[in-house]
Design a protein around this motif. Structure first.
Motif, PDB file in Angstrom:
ATOM      1  N   CYS A  85      19.437  45.362 -40.382  1.00 15.29           N
ATOM      2  CA  CYS A  85      18.937  45.508 -39.004  1.00 15.29           C
ATOM      3  C   CYS A  85      20.023  45.196 -37.995  1.00 15.29           C
ATOM      4  O   CYS A  85      20.117  45.876 -36.965  1.00 15.29           O
ATOM      5  CB  CYS A  85      17.717  44.610 -38.801  1.00 15.29           C
ATOM      6  SG  CYS A  85      16.266  45.194 -39.719  1.00 15.29           S
ATOM      7  N   ASP A  86      20.856  44.198 -38.284  1.00 12.01           N
ATOM      8  CA  ASP A  86      21.954  43.892 -37.364  1.00 12.01           C
ATOM      9  C   ASP A  86      22.881  45.094 -37.191  1.00 12.01           C
ATOM     10  O   ASP A  86      23.295  45.416 -36.064  1.00 12.01           O
ATOM     11  CB  ASP A  86      22.753  42.684 -37.863  1.00 12.01           C
ATOM     12  CG  ASP A  86      22.052  41.364 -37.625  1.00 12.01           C
ATOM     13  OD1 ASP A  86      21.086  41.324 -36.819  1.00 12.01           O
ATOM     14  OD2 ASP A  86      22.448  40.367 -38.244  1.00 12.01           O
ATOM     15  N   GLU A  87      23.234  45.756 -38.293  1.00  7.59           N
ATOM     16  CA  GLU A  87      24.094  46.952 -38.213  1.00  7.59           C
ATOM     17  C   GLU A  87      23.422  48.048 -37.396  1.00  7.59           C
ATOM     18  O   GLU A  87      24.060  48.696 -36.565  1.00  7.59           O
ATOM     19  CB  GLU A  87      24.401  47.474 -39.614  1.00  7.59           C
ATOM     20  CG  GLU A  87      25.301  46.588 -40.434  1.00  7.59           C
ATOM     21  CD  GLU A  87      25.426  47.065 -41.881  1.00  7.59           C
ATOM     22  OE1 GLU A  87      26.569  47.233 -42.327  1.00  7.59           O
ATOM     23  OE2 GLU A  87      24.379  47.287 -42.528  1.00  7.59           O
ATOM     24  N   ILE A  88      22.140  48.245 -37.628  1.00  5.50           N
ATOM     25  CA  ILE A  88      21.402  49.293 -36.918  1.00  5.50           C
ATOM     26  C   ILE A  88      21.349  48.982 -35.423  1.00  5.50           C
ATOM     27  O   ILE A  88      21.622  49.847 -34.592  1.00  5.50           O
ATOM     28  CB  ILE A  88      19.987  49.438 -37.498  1.00  5.50           C
ATOM     29  CG1 ILE A  88      20.045  49.960 -38.941  1.00  5.50           C
ATOM     30  CG2 ILE A  88      19.119  50.334 -36.620  1.00  5.50           C
ATOM     31  CD1 ILE A  88      18.766  49.822 -39.721  1.00  5.50           C
ATOM     32  N   LEU A  89      21.042  47.745 -35.086  1.00  6.35           N
ATOM     33  CA  LEU A  89      20.934  47.365 -33.673  1.00  6.35           C
ATOM     34  C   LEU A  89      22.282  47.453 -32.963  1.00  6.35           C
ATOM     35  O   LEU A  89      22.326  47.842 -31.790  1.00  6.35           O
ATOM     36  CB  LEU A  89      20.330  45.959 -33.553  1.00  6.35           C
ATOM     37  CG  LEU A  89      18.863  45.871 -33.975  1.00  6.35           C
ATOM     38  CD1 LEU A  89      18.411  44.410 -34.030  1.00  6.35           C
ATOM     39  CD2 LEU A  89      17.961  46.693 -33.059  1.00  6.35           C
ATOM     40  N   LYS A  90      23.361  47.140 -33.648  1.00  3.51           N
ATOM     41  CA  LYS A  90      24.687  47.246 -33.038  1.00  3.51           C
ATOM     42  C   LYS A  90      25.072  48.687 -32.750  1.00  3.51           C
ATOM     43  O   LYS A  90      25.861  48.952 -31.854  1.00  3.51           O
ATOM     44  CB  LYS A  90      25.741  46.595 -33.950  1.00  3.51           C
ATOM     45  CG  LYS A  90      25.729  45.098 -33.922  1.00  3.51           C
ATOM     46  CD  LYS A  90      26.750  44.511 -34.881  1.00  3.51           C
ATOM     47  CE  LYS A  90      26.559  43.007 -34.965  1.00  3.51           C
ATOM     48  NZ  LYS A  90      27.373  42.409 -36.009  1.00  3.51           N
TER      49      LYS A  90
END
Length: 186
Positions: free
Chosen positions: A179-184
């Motif tokens: 999710c962190d990668e997606i949100l970034k």
């Protein structure tokens, strides 16, 4: 390109003890983070829920477990598609909706990784959608050797089951990302 968020089977019925041991207790929190970002960006959100046809299922239509988990419940005009099989695309208007909205890329999160999430992700890819699997916004349960071809020595713990399902999808049907990668990347 408009990227849609598809949330699969985040239903109260998956909180029932009948399912047994589960991995990734943070899946719903992570999915709620994605949902908040999509809503803040006014991006398309789609909710899918399972309407089990099995007698006594915690996911049976009309049961308390059929309801969405509070933190991941639809709001406003966010569409809801109900299915009674593993794929979110079978017997629903999901594909038509995505195409009508010109959505060509989707992020998928949900329950359970090797079942409805995997089946829906595979189908989305086969239908030509660009699919990202939010692997840390998915979870599954232990496989207890309860299958007719198996025995208890074949039990698979939930984290192994989840990792195997993600590994089978990544690179062929989806890009598995946190999710962190997606949100970034938004």
């Amino acid at each position: 390109m408009t990227q849609g968020l598809i949330l699969i089977d985040f239903q109260k019925g998956f909180e029932a003890p009948i399912w047994g041991q589960r991995n990734n207790k943070d899946a719903e929190t992570n999915a709620a983070g994605l949902l908040a970002a999509w809503r803040a960006g006014h991006a398309p959100v789609v909710h899918v829920r399972h309407a089990s046809t099995q007698a006594g299922s915690p996911l049976a239509k009309g049961s308390a477990g059929f309801a969405f988990m509070d933190a991941l419940a639809p709001k406003g005009d966010e569409p809801v598609f109900e299915k009674s099989v593993n794929s979110a695309f079978i017997g629903t208007g999901l594909e038509a909706y995505l195409r009508d909205q010109s959505i060509k890329a989707v992020v998928i999160a949900g329950l359970t990784t090797p079942h409805c999430v995997s089946t829906s992700a595979r189908m989305a890819a086969n239908l030509g959608f660009d699919v990202i699997l939010a692997h840390d916004a998915c979870a599954t349960f232990a496989r207890n050797g309860d299958m007719s071809w198996s025995d208890a020595s074949m039990a698979i713990d939930p984290e192994t089951s989840h990792q195997i399902a993600v590994a089978h999808l990544h690179g062929e049907f989806v890009r598995a990302q946190s999710c962190d990668e997606i949100l970034k990347s938004l």
